[in-house]
Design an enzyme around this catalytic site. Structure first.
Site, mmCIF file in Angstrom:
data_model
loop_
_atom_site.group_PDB
_atom_site.id
_atom_site.type_symbol
_atom_site.label_atom_id
_atom_site.label_comp_id
_atom_site.label_asym_id
_atom_site.label_seq_id
_atom_site.Cartn_x
_atom_site.Cartn_y
_atom_site.Cartn_z
ATOM 1 N N SER A 182 67.944 37.148 51.194
ATOM 2 C CA SER A 182 66.731 37.603 50.518
ATOM 3 C C SER A 182 66.306 38.956 51.047
ATOM 4 C CB SER A 182 65.591 36.596 50.744
ATOM 5 O OG SER A 182 64.343 37.125 50.339
ATOM 6 N N TYR A 197 60.655 31.026 55.334
ATOM 7 C CA TYR A 197 61.747 31.429 54.447
ATOM 8 C C TYR A 197 62.426 32.694 54.965
ATOM 9 C CZ TYR A 197 63.949 33.064 50.071
ATOM 10 O OH TYR A 197 64.825 33.519 49.121
#
Length: 252
Positions: A153, A166
Site C-alpha cells: 500500500s 494497516y
C-alpha cells in the site's frame, strides 16, 4: 488475444482476496493470459467470488472458489491451503503452484487511541500473518520459475494516522518481500510487491464519495486521478510473467 499473448499457459495460480477489487481484476488478468487453473479466495462474499469464477471460465480458464476467514490467523490459513490442495489435486492428480498473489487486505480507519487488541489482531492476521504463512505453506508446491507477488500500500510511504495498524502491517510485508527474494532465488522463483496508490475499490468508496474526498485522493497521484484496478492488475501481470524473470525483491 493472440496465442503469443497467452503468457500464463499451463500456470496454476492462487489469488487471495479475489472476490472483488484489485484481487478480482488480477485473477481475470491471469485468465486472460491463459492461466490453466485459478484459486479465487474470498472471506464472506460468496456470490461475488462465484461471479469472478464465471468470468474466468468465460475467458477459457478453470477456477474454483476458496472460502476462508483470515482474521482467525493460522486456522484460516490452514483452511484455505487445505481447500486449495484438494481443488488442485482433484484437477491434476497432484498439487503444484506457479503464481501466488497475496492480495487480501482489510484497512479499517480508526484513531490510534481507540485501537483495541481485537481489531489489531484482526488487521495483523489478514495483512501480515496470512501472506507470511500462506507463502510458507504453499512453498513446497511452487514450481521452478514461480512467482510470489505481495500487494502492499502507498500508506507505507505517506503518513496515515487513521490507518496505523494497516500501514504497519503493509510495511512489514514489504520487508518480508525483500527477505524472501534470496530465499527463493535458487528455484528461479521471484518475490516482489506492488504498492498501489489510492485505487477505486470498495475499500475506499466512502472516502471517494464526496467531491472533496475524490479530489484529495486524485491529488496524491502525478496523473491527478485515482487509480483503477486495471492499472494495478497490469503491473501484477508483468511481474507474474516470464518478462519479469530478472526482477526480484522489488517494491513496484
Amino acid at each position: 488475444m493472440s496465442t503469443n499473448e497467452k503468457k500464463f499457459n499451463g500456470k496454476v495460480a492462487l489469488v487471495t482476496g479475489a472476490s472483488r477489487g484489485i484481487g478480482a481484476e488480477i485473477a481475470k488478468k491471469l485468465a486472460a493470459g491463459g492461466a490453466e487453473f485459478i484459486g479465487v479466495h474470498y472471506a464472506t462474499d460468496r456470490e461475488a467470488a462465484l461471479k469472478v469464477v464465471d468470468d474466468i471460465k468465460e475467458l477459457g480458464s478453470k477456477a474454483v472458489t476458496l472460502e476462508a476467514n483470515l482474521t482467525t490467523g493460522i486456522s484460516g490459513v490452514n483452511k484455505l491451503l487445505a481447500a486449495f490442495e484438494d481443488a488442485v489435486r482433484s484437477e491434476f492428480g497432484t498439487v503444484h503452484l506457479d503464481i501466488l498473489i497475496n492480495n487480501v487486505g482489510i484497512a479499517p480507519a480508526i484513531p490510534f487511541e481507540e485501537t483495541s487488541i481485537e481489531l489489531f489482531n484482526d488487521v495483523i492476521n489478514v495483512n501480515l500473518t496470512a501472506p507470511y504463512f500462506i507463502t510458507q505453506a504453499a512453498s513446497p508446491y511452487l514450481r521452478n520459475g514461480g512467482r510470489i507477488i505481495n500487494i502492499s500500500s502507498g500508506f507505507t510511504r505517506v503518513a496515515a494516522p487513521s490507518h496505523t495498524i494497516y500501514s504497519a502491517a503493509k510495511g512489514a510485508v514489504e520487508t518480508l518481500t525483500l527477505a524472501l527474494a534470496p530465499h527463493y532465488a535458487a528455484k528461479g522463483v521471484t518475490v516482489n510487491a506492488v504498492r498501489p496508490g489510492i485505487t477505486a475499490t470498495d475499500m475506499n468508496k466512502e472516502m471517494r464519495s464526496s467531491p472533496e474526498g475524490l479530489a484529495g485522493a486524485a491529488a496524491l497521484s502525478a496523473f491527478n486521478r485515482v487509480g483503477t484496478t486495471e492499472d494495478v492488475a497490469d503491473v501484477v501481470a508483468f511481474l507474474a510473467s516470464e518478462e519479469a524473470r530478472w526482477v526480484t525483491g522489488h517494491i513496484m
